[in-house]
Design a protein around this motif. Structure first.
Motif, mmCIF file in Angstrom:
data_model
loop_
_atom_site.group_PDB
_atom_site.id
_atom_site.type_symbol
_atom_site.label_atom_id
_atom_site.label_comp_id
_atom_site.label_asym_id
_atom_site.label_seq_id
_atom_site.Cartn_x
_atom_site.Cartn_y
_atom_site.Cartn_z
ATOM 1 N N MET A 1 0.904 -1.306 0.047
ATOM 2 C CA MET A 1 0.085 0.071 -0.118
ATOM 3 C C MET A 1 0.861 1.095 0.223
ATOM 4 N N ALA A 2 0.568 2.038 -1.011
ATOM 5 C CA ALA A 2 1.538 3.197 -0.964
ATOM 6 C C ALA A 2 0.864 4.559 -0.356
ATOM 7 N N THR A 3 1.521 5.304 0.289
ATOM 8 C CA THR A 3 1.174 6.487 0.855
ATOM 9 C C THR A 3 1.574 7.820 0.086
ATOM 10 N N LEU A 4 1.189 8.911 0.388
ATOM 11 C CA LEU A 4 1.785 9.943 -0.252
ATOM 12 C C LEU A 4 3.025 10.200 0.153
ATOM 13 N N GLY A 5 3.953 10.773 -1.146
ATOM 14 C CA GLY A 5 5.169 10.828 -1.064
ATOM 15 C C GLY A 5 6.086 9.483 -1.466
ATOM 16 N N THR A 6 5.324 8.284 -1.587
ATOM 17 C CA THR A 6 6.055 7.086 -1.668
ATOM 18 C C THR A 6 6.505 7.098 -3.199
ATOM 19 N N MET A 7 7.460 6.455 -3.392
ATOM 20 C CA MET A 7 8.017 6.159 -4.962
ATOM 21 C C MET A 7 7.633 4.785 -5.389
ATOM 22 N N VAL A 8 6.941 4.750 -6.266
ATOM 23 C CA VAL A 8 6.527 3.361 -6.923
ATOM 24 C C VAL A 8 6.837 3.335 -8.370
ATOM 25 N N LEU A 9 6.713 2.080 -9.048
ATOM 26 C CA LEU A 9 6.999 1.921 -10.465
ATOM 27 C C LEU A 9 5.553 1.934 -11.106
ATOM 28 N N TYR A 10 5.462 2.920 -12.208
ATOM 29 C CA TYR A 10 4.211 2.887 -13.091
ATOM 30 C C TYR A 10 4.668 2.170 -14.279
ATOM 31 N N THR A 11 3.735 1.364 -14.913
ATOM 32 C CA THR A 11 3.824 0.826 -16.312
ATOM 33 C C THR A 11 2.849 1.485 -17.221
ATOM 34 N N PHE A 12 3.351 2.103 -18.276
ATOM 35 C CA PHE A 12 2.286 2.735 -19.338
ATOM 36 C C PHE A 12 1.417 1.652 -19.966
ATOM 37 N N ASP A 13 0.231 2.186 -20.230
ATOM 38 C CA ASP A 13 -0.647 1.334 -21.046
ATOM 39 C C ASP A 13 -0.676 2.156 -22.496
ATOM 40 N N ALA A 14 -1.507 1.863 -23.248
ATOM 41 C CA ALA A 14 -1.517 2.246 -24.665
ATOM 42 C C ALA A 14 -2.223 3.655 -24.637
ATOM 43 N N ALA A 15 -2.990 4.138 -23.818
ATOM 44 C CA ALA A 15 -3.726 5.424 -23.661
ATOM 45 C C ALA A 15 -2.726 6.444 -23.159
ATOM 46 N N GLN A 16 -2.086 6.197 -22.160
ATOM 47 C CA GLN A 16 -1.260 7.016 -21.612
ATOM 48 C C GLN A 16 0.044 7.259 -22.375
ATOM 49 N N ALA A 17 0.356 6.299 -23.139
ATOM 50 C CA ALA A 17 1.584 6.491 -24.100
ATOM 51 C C ALA A 17 1.279 7.340 -25.378
ATOM 52 N N SER A 18 -0.189 7.118 -25.458
ATOM 53 C CA SER A 18 -0.795 8.011 -26.753
ATOM 54 C C SER A 18 -0.782 9.592 -26.534
ATOM 55 N N ILE A 19 -1.365 9.716 -25.022
ATOM 56 C CA ILE A 19 -1.261 10.935 -24.605
ATOM 57 C C ILE A 19 0.219 11.836 -24.531
ATOM 58 N N LEU A 20 1.129 11.017 -24.072
ATOM 59 C CA LEU A 20 2.477 11.507 -24.069
ATOM 60 C C LEU A 20 2.982 11.666 -25.677
#
Length: 89
Positions: A1-20
């Motif tokens: 469980m992540a809390t504010l200020g925690t570093m995590v790893l995010y894996t892009f999906d096609a929708a977010q990659a398209s936005i970028l």
């Protein structure tokens, strides 16, 4: 469980990659020469900036080259699961 200020790893999906892929337009992010845009499946570090509860968070994803990308309402998942965050760093 992540809390504010925690570093995590995010894996892009096609929708977010398209936005970028639209950077320089309404996203306000800019491309740097020689640094490719993330594609679906790309995993990058992210900072938890808002906690909705139930493992749903807003993330500030750190892109190569020093720019950042806000992804909202991201659900916790397993490592490498597209469109999810995992592996509290």
């Amino acid at each position: 469980m992540a809390t504010l200020g925690t570093m995590v790893l995010y894996t892009f999906d096609a929708a977010q990659a398209s936005i970028l892929g639209q950077r320089g337009g309404p996203t306000g992010n800019f491309r740097l020469a020689g640094i490719p845009d993330p594609t679906a499946g790309t995993t990058l570090p992210a900072l938890v900036v808002h906690d909705y509860g139930s493992n749903v968070h807003d993330l500030k994803v750190f892109l190569r080259g020093g720019t950042q990308h806000l992804v909202q309402n991201v659900i916790a998942g397993t490592a490498g699961q597209q469109g999810r965050y995992s592996a509290v760093v």
